[in-house]
Motif scaffolding. Structure first.
Motif, PDB file in Angstrom:
ATOM      1  N   UNK A   2       6.468  11.139  -3.266  1.00  0.00           N
ATOM      2  CA  UNK A   2       6.657  10.185  -2.169  1.00  0.00           C
ATOM      3  C   UNK A   2       6.118   8.789  -2.450  1.00  0.00           C
ATOM      4  N   UNK A   3       5.309   8.631  -3.520  1.00  0.00           N
ATOM      5  CA  UNK A   3       4.735   7.321  -3.832  1.00  0.00           C
ATOM      6  C   UNK A   3       5.386   6.773  -5.099  1.00  0.00           C
ATOM      7  N   UNK A   4       5.820   5.530  -5.119  1.00  0.00           N
ATOM      8  CA  UNK A   4       6.407   4.936  -6.317  1.00  0.00           C
ATOM      9  C   UNK A   4       5.429   4.942  -7.488  1.00  0.00           C
ATOM     10  N   UNK A   5       5.978   5.053  -8.700  1.00  0.00           N
ATOM     11  CA  UNK A   5       5.136   5.192  -9.881  1.00  0.00           C
ATOM     12  C   UNK A   5       4.210   4.027 -10.135  1.00  0.00           C
ATOM     13  N   UNK A  63       5.115  10.085   5.264  1.00  0.00           N
ATOM     14  CA  UNK A  63       4.340  11.308   5.152  1.00  0.00           C
ATOM     15  C   UNK A  63       2.964  11.139   4.550  1.00  0.00           C
ATOM     16  N   UNK A  64       2.666   9.938   4.024  1.00  0.00           N
ATOM     17  CA  UNK A  64       1.400   9.740   3.325  1.00  0.00           C
ATOM     18  C   UNK A  64       0.194   9.903   4.249  1.00  0.00           C
ATOM     19  N   UNK A  65       0.265   9.349   5.430  1.00  0.00           N
ATOM     20  CA  UNK A  65      -0.867   9.441   6.357  1.00  0.00           C
ATOM     21  C   UNK A  65      -1.123  10.886   6.779  1.00  0.00           C
ATOM     22  N   UNK A  66      -0.070  11.642   6.989  1.00  0.00           N
ATOM     23  CA  UNK A  66      -0.249  13.053   7.339  1.00  0.00           C
ATOM     24  C   UNK A  66      -0.843  13.836   6.170  1.00  0.00           C
ATOM     25  N   UNK A  67      -0.426  13.510   4.958  1.00  0.00           N
ATOM     26  CA  UNK A  67      -0.969  14.205   3.792  1.00  0.00           C
ATOM     27  C   UNK A  67      -2.452  13.892   3.625  1.00  0.00           C
ATOM     28  N   UNK A 117      10.765   1.149  -1.854  1.00  0.00           N
ATOM     29  CA  UNK A 117      10.376   0.067  -2.774  1.00  0.00           C
ATOM     30  C   UNK A 117       8.964  -0.389  -2.476  1.00  0.00           C
ATOM     31  N   UNK A 118       8.173  -0.570  -3.538  1.00  0.00           N
ATOM     32  CA  UNK A 118       6.766  -0.913  -3.339  1.00  0.00           C
ATOM     33  C   UNK A 118       6.526  -2.422  -3.419  1.00  0.00           C
ATOM     34  N   UNK A 119       7.448  -3.139  -3.998  1.00  0.00           N
ATOM     35  CA  UNK A 119       7.252  -4.579  -4.130  1.00  0.00           C
ATOM     36  C   UNK A 119       7.667  -5.299  -2.862  1.00  0.00           C
ATOM     37  N   UNK A 120       6.819  -6.189  -2.405  1.00  0.00           N
ATOM     38  CA  UNK A 120       7.154  -6.996  -1.227  1.00  0.00           C
ATOM     39  C   UNK A 120       6.973  -8.462  -1.592  1.00  0.00           C
ATOM     40  N   UNK A 125       0.825  -1.206   0.000  1.00  0.00           N
ATOM     41  CA  UNK A 125       0.000   0.000   0.000  1.00  0.00           C
ATOM     42  C   UNK A 125       0.860   1.258   0.000  1.00  0.00           C
ATOM     43  N   UNK A 126       0.472   2.273  -0.784  1.00  0.00           N
ATOM     44  CA  UNK A 126       1.172   3.560  -0.716  1.00  0.00           C
ATOM     45  C   UNK A 126       1.108   4.199   0.661  1.00  0.00           C
ATOM     46  N   UNK A 127       0.187   3.729   1.509  1.00  0.00           N
ATOM     47  CA  UNK A 127       0.082   4.279   2.860  1.00  0.00           C
ATOM     48  C   UNK A 127       1.362   4.065   3.664  1.00  0.00           C
ATOM     49  N   UNK A 128       2.211   3.154   3.208  1.00  0.00           N
ATOM     50  CA  UNK A 128       3.461   2.900   3.909  1.00  0.00           C
ATOM     51  C   UNK A 128       4.519   3.952   3.579  1.00  0.00           C
ATOM     52  N   UNK A 129       4.271   4.765   2.554  1.00  0.00           N
ATOM     53  CA  UNK A 129       5.231   5.796   2.184  1.00  0.00           C
ATOM     54  C   UNK A 129       5.284   6.877   3.257  1.00  0.00           C
TER      55      UNK A 129
END
Length: 402
Positions: free
Chosen positions: A328-331, A214-218, A398-401, A208-212
């Motif tokens: 802040x979020x991977x493409x 600052x994302x939650x604050x944004x 990295x977005x891949x897990x 999830x991009x939520x792991x990036x």
């Protein structure tokens, strides 16, 4: 100024998907005000009108990121048709219930489903811009253009909704809006060349991009901004109604969107050297204090002027918000990241819309504007926390897990 905007359309297909996206999302500005006008016209009160409008917005809160994640996984083309079909069916069901004068509780479910299934069109078009202008300075101008078009929608939409609802038939607004959504969706569906590539089959699962950072604050800042929008919108409609000028509510809302549109168009006409994070903090803090001008409203004309002034702070804050997402979020998860920002706006919009209607009924519109002011101050405080969190250079995680 216009040379800067012409440059973004040199990439093949950009004008077509931009126009299709504009058509598909025009009803974004029609649905909420239409629901408020329809219900308040039936009952004379704004409490349930605000609640029903909130149900529509809150439907999009889980719907936007869920559908956007599917878009990143399978591509825009495979999601546009089924999601739009569900949305259209829900809106038509809602319109039929309203025509049948059905009990209020029966309106909640189709309203929620309509919001859930309405794709985040801005996320779809911004993702296409990101593909077409990747790594080029014109991308900021493209995002500014999208925000300006959003505000143009909020100039035209409320005027259309108010005119039809007050002069012809309020429920007709819903039929017109859903027809526009279907036309825009069909047009965007045909455009394959500009569609971002979906996540490769067999590739590692997307996190999830939520792991990036600052994302939650944004998202929290976006929620406060959404509460500001909703409380201002419902309160301005109530203000006009309580001053015997209900038909003027669309024009007043359009003034706020007009101010934002002018600011957004001007903002996008130049290339900025300042970092997007610094620009976001500045614009968010300015926008945070602008709602205090609503306290100066003594009549509908003054309210329209106040709305225009507040609108000047909207587009620059939104433009830099979407710019931060791209940083802040991977493409590979950009569509979902953009949709989460929209979800934050929707959550705040739904909460603000539900809360402020009862306050306007019980204490008057002037008191209800304090909710708008509080939402602005909250947004400003969160923006400072976000700036502090992202002050150091942010490398996309990295977005891949496995």
């Amino acid at each position: 100024m216009f040379k800067t905007y012409r440059a973004v359309f040199r990439a093949p297909g950009t004008a077509a998907f931009c126009a299709a996206g504009f058509v598909m999302r025009v009803p974004i500005a029609i649905y909420p005000i239409a629901l408020v006008l329809i219900v308040s016209g039936r009952t004379g009160h704004y409490g349930f009108a605000g609640v029903l409008s909130a149900c529509y917005i809150l439907g999009g809160a889980p719907g936007n990121p869920i559908l956007a994640r599917l878009v990143d996984r399978y591509g825009q083309r495979r999601l546009i048709a089924p999601a739009t079909a569900v949305h259209a069916a829900a809106v038509i069901c809602l319109a039929l219930l309203l025509e049948a004068d059905a009990p209020e509780w029966t309106l909640v479910a189709p309203t929620f489903v309509a919001g859930f299934a309405y794709l985040s069109v801005g996320s779809l078009t911004r993702a296409r811009w990101s593909k077409a202008l990747a790594g080029r300075p014109e991308l900021t101008t493209a995002y500014s253009l999208e925000s300006t078009l959003d505000e143009l929608i909020f100039v035209v939409g409320p005027l259309i909704a108010t005119l039809i609802a007050t002069q012809v038939d309020a429920v007709l607004v819903l039929y017109l809006a859903v027809a526009v959504v279907v036309v825009g969706a069909a047009w965007l569906w045909t455009q394959r060349d500009t569609e971002p590539a979906p996540h490769a089959v067999g590739a590692p699962r997307l996190a999830s991009p939520l792991r990036s950072r600052g994302m939650l604050l944004l998202i929290a800042a976006a929620a406060a901004m959404g509460a500001l929008f909703a409380s201002a919108e419902v309160t301005m409609v109530a203000f006009c109604g309580q001053h015997g000028q209900r038909a003027a509510s669309g024009a007043v809302l359009a003034c706020m969107a007009l101010g934002s549109g002018i600011a957004g168009f001007t903002y996008g006409a130049r290339h900025w050297r300042t970092d997007v994070l610094e620009r976001y903090r500045l614009h968010a803090l300015i926008f945070a204090v602008l709602p205090f001008v609503f306290l100066a409203a003594t009549n509908v004309v003054v309210l329209a002027v106040c709305a225009f002034i507040v609108g000047l702070g909207v587009a620059p804050t939104l433009i830099t918000s979407f710019g931060l997402i791209e940083k802040i979020v991977p493409g590979s998860a950009l569509t979902e990241g953009l949709a989460w920002l929209t979800t934050g706006l929707n959550l705040g919009y739904g909460a603000g819309s539900a809360a402020v209607g009862g306050i306007a009924d019980a204490h008057g519109a002037r008191v209800a504007f304090t909710v708008t002011i509080a939402a602005g101050l909250l947004m400003g405080g969160i923006s400072l926390a976000l700036h502090r969190s992202l002050r150091e250079p942010v490398a996309a995680e990295p977005l891949a897990v496995a």
